[in-house]
Design a protein around this motif. Structure first.
Motif, PDB file in Angstrom:
ATOM      1  N   VAL A 145      81.493 -87.516 115.526  1.00 31.41           N
ATOM      2  CA  VAL A 145      80.401 -87.293 114.573  1.00 31.41           C
ATOM      3  C   VAL A 145      80.107 -88.619 113.872  1.00 31.41           C
ATOM      4  O   VAL A 145      81.005 -89.433 113.652  1.00 31.41           O
ATOM      5  N   ASP A 146      78.836 -88.833 113.517  1.00 32.00           N
ATOM      6  CA  ASP A 146      78.482 -90.102 112.880  1.00 32.00           C
ATOM      7  C   ASP A 146      78.978 -90.174 111.439  1.00 32.00           C
ATOM      8  O   ASP A 146      79.548 -89.208 110.899  1.00 32.00           O
ATOM      9  N   VAL A 147      78.778 -91.341 110.824  1.00 36.05           N
ATOM     10  CA  VAL A 147      79.290 -91.605 109.485  1.00 36.05           C
ATOM     11  C   VAL A 147      78.749 -90.595 108.470  1.00 36.05           C
ATOM     12  O   VAL A 147      79.499 -89.979 107.711  1.00 36.05           O
ATOM     13  N   ALA A 148      77.435 -90.426 108.448  1.00 38.47           N
ATOM     14  CA  ALA A 148      76.819 -89.496 107.492  1.00 38.47           C
ATOM     15  C   ALA A 148      77.305 -88.074 107.731  1.00 38.47           C
ATOM     16  O   ALA A 148      77.572 -87.327 106.780  1.00 38.47           O
ATOM     17  N   GLY A 149      77.441 -87.700 108.987  1.00 34.65           N
ATOM     18  CA  GLY A 149      77.902 -86.360 109.315  1.00 34.65           C
ATOM     19  C   GLY A 149      79.310 -86.100 108.827  1.00 34.65           C
ATOM     20  O   GLY A 149      79.632 -84.991 108.376  1.00 34.65           O
ATOM     21  N   ASN A 150      80.187 -87.121 108.876  1.00 38.26           N
ATOM     22  CA  ASN A 150      81.544 -86.972 108.375  1.00 38.26           C
ATOM     23  C   ASN A 150      81.569 -86.845 106.858  1.00 38.26           C
ATOM     24  O   ASN A 150      82.340 -86.064 106.303  1.00 38.26           O
ATOM     25  N   ILE A 151      80.718 -87.590 106.190  1.00 34.88           N
ATOM     26  CA  ILE A 151      80.681 -87.533 104.732  1.00 34.88           C
ATOM     27  C   ILE A 151      80.218 -86.166 104.243  1.00 34.88           C
ATOM     28  O   ILE A 151      80.750 -85.611 103.278  1.00 34.88           O
ATOM     29  N   PHE A 152      79.234 -85.587 104.933  1.00 32.96           N
ATOM     30  CA  PHE A 152      78.665 -84.310 104.501  1.00 32.96           C
ATOM     31  C   PHE A 152      79.173 -83.125 105.322  1.00 32.96           C
ATOM     32  O   PHE A 152      78.599 -82.043 105.252  1.00 32.96           O
ATOM     33  N   LEU A 153      80.240 -83.324 106.077  1.00 29.74           N
ATOM     34  CA  LEU A 153      80.753 -82.282 106.958  1.00 29.74           C
ATOM     35  C   LEU A 153      81.033 -80.989 106.191  1.00 29.74           C
ATOM     36  O   LEU A 153      81.784 -80.962 105.221  1.00 29.74           O
ATOM     37  N   GLY A 154      80.367 -79.899 106.628  1.00 28.26           N
ATOM     38  CA  GLY A 154      80.548 -78.609 105.986  1.00 28.26           C
ATOM     39  C   GLY A 154      79.625 -78.354 104.812  1.00 28.26           C
ATOM     40  O   GLY A 154      79.591 -77.245 104.267  1.00 28.26           O
ATOM     41  N   ARG A 155      78.850 -79.341 104.421  1.00 30.81           N
ATOM     42  CA  ARG A 155      77.911 -79.169 103.308  1.00 30.81           C
ATOM     43  C   ARG A 155      76.635 -79.981 103.565  1.00 30.81           C
ATOM     44  O   ARG A 155      76.055 -80.588 102.662  1.00 30.81           O
ATOM     45  N   GLU A 156      76.216 -79.982 104.818  1.00 31.37           N
ATOM     46  CA  GLU A 156      75.053 -80.755 105.220  1.00 31.37           C
ATOM     47  C   GLU A 156      73.781 -80.264 104.521  1.00 31.37           C
ATOM     48  O   GLU A 156      73.570 -79.050 104.387  1.00 31.37           O
ATOM     49  N   PRO A 157      72.926 -81.193 104.065  1.00 25.49           N
ATOM     50  CA  PRO A 157      71.663 -80.784 103.444  1.00 25.49           C
ATOM     51  C   PRO A 157      70.712 -80.192 104.479  1.00 25.49           C
ATOM     52  O   PRO A 157      70.688 -80.637 105.637  1.00 25.49           O
ATOM     53  N   VAL A 158      69.977 -79.168 104.091  1.00 27.32           N
ATOM     54  CA  VAL A 158      69.051 -78.517 105.016  1.00 27.32           C
ATOM     55  C   VAL A 158      67.650 -78.486 104.406  1.00 27.32           C
ATOM     56  O   VAL A 158      67.468 -78.665 103.199  1.00 27.32           O
ATOM     57  N   LYS A 159      66.659 -78.258 105.265  1.00 27.23           N
ATOM     58  CA  LYS A 159      65.278 -78.106 104.822  1.00 27.23           C
ATOM     59  C   LYS A 159      64.678 -76.911 105.549  1.00 27.23           C
ATOM     60  O   LYS A 159      65.180 -76.485 106.603  1.00 27.23           O
ATOM     61  N   SER A 160      63.625 -76.369 104.985  1.00 31.09           N
ATOM     62  CA  SER A 160      62.976 -75.200 105.592  1.00 31.09           C
ATOM     63  C   SER A 160      61.670 -75.640 106.249  1.00 31.09           C
ATOM     64  O   SER A 160      60.837 -76.309 105.628  1.00 31.09           O
TER      65      SER A 160
END
Length: 267
Positions: free
Chosen positions: A98-113
């Motif tokens: 997983v990339d750097v940003a993905g590791n930092i936000f793993l399990g709490r990734e920001p989402v959009k609708s």
């Protein structure tokens, strides 16, 4: 006259037994806001178990934990995180693919609708990851790089950055400079200074005793599950710390050898 603020952490009488083995025996530990405490001891001294008690990974048999003067009970790491206690383990717990940003936000990734469908907001995730890393002084060329392509020091920085992103009051680091090159060690130590300067209390577990004198305010020494000494860094040196860590074993071994030498020297 204003009251003295409570300690950030106060652990009192912490004990833990695994069958016949007493891993911790009435251990105390305290930590002020923004303070860096070096927790040291030989293998099996109990320092990792004590840190896992504070991070919620181990439930003690007895003793109390207070955070900012309020008694808490942790049954899991999630409980500790809710109290703003984070731990960075020696194995880092990063996802290599997983990339750097993905590791930092793993399990709490920001989402959009989008049209009623919830999608991962990758732009926001990378923008926030980049801003957070820059705030901590962590230099990563691109947050889209996979962690498996980073150096050991960069990986350690990402693990610390991820923990710092949870806005901790207490950050526990288990051997963060083990197996790193000299330049990478200094980068991690700089990161510890940055985090503590923001008011985060840090517990540093390390066998690299020289690191203690570069970033720590105090040193606490453990031996066979017990507190044996506590020193302010300004009032001690590496030689004394080494003696405190291995002194009993060395003294006992020397006494046995001395007796054997005397016995062998008798006519």
């Amino acid at each position: 006259m204003s009251a003295t603020p409570p300690d950030r952490v106060r652990m009192t009488g912490i004990s833990k037994r695994y069958g016949p083995i007493q891993t911790l025996a009435e251990v105390d530990l305290w930590l002020a806001p923004g303070e860096v405490l070096g927790l040291v001891g030989d293998n099996g001294a109990g320092k990792s178990t004590l840190s896992k008690v504070l991070s919620g990974a181990v439930v003690p048999d007895s003793g109390t934990i207070e955070i900012d003067g309020r008694e808490v009970r942790f049954a899991s790491p999630a409980d500790a995180r809710a109290a703003h206690v984070e731990m960075v383990y020696q194995d880092l717990s990063l996802c290599d693919t997983v990339d750097v940003a993905g590791n930092i936000f793993l399990g709490r990734e920001p989402v959009k609708s989008l049209g009623g469908v919830r999608l991962l907001d990758k732009r926001r995730m990378h923008d926030e990851a980049k801003a957070m890393l820059e705030k901590l002084g962590i230099v990563i060329a691109d947050t889209r790089l996979k962690v498996e392509n980073l150096s050991g020091g960069q990986r350690q920085s990402i693990a610390i950055g991820r923990a710092a992103s949870f806005d901790p009051k207490v950050l526990i680091m288990d051997e963060p400079t083990a197996a790193l090159a000299v330049a990478e060690v200094e980068a991690v130590l700089d990161l510890i200074r940055t985090v503590s300067a923001r008011g985060v209390s840090v517990i540093l577990i390390t066998h690299r005793l020289q690191d203690l004198f570069l970033v720590c305010d105090r040193i606490q020494v453990m031996y066979e599950g017990r507190n044996v000494a506590e020193r302010h860094v300004a009032d001690t040196n590496i030689e004394e710390v080494v003696n405190l860590i291995v002194g009993r074993k060395f003294a006992a071994r020397s006494a046995r050898h001395g007796a054997a030498d005397i016995e062998g020297a008798r006519p």
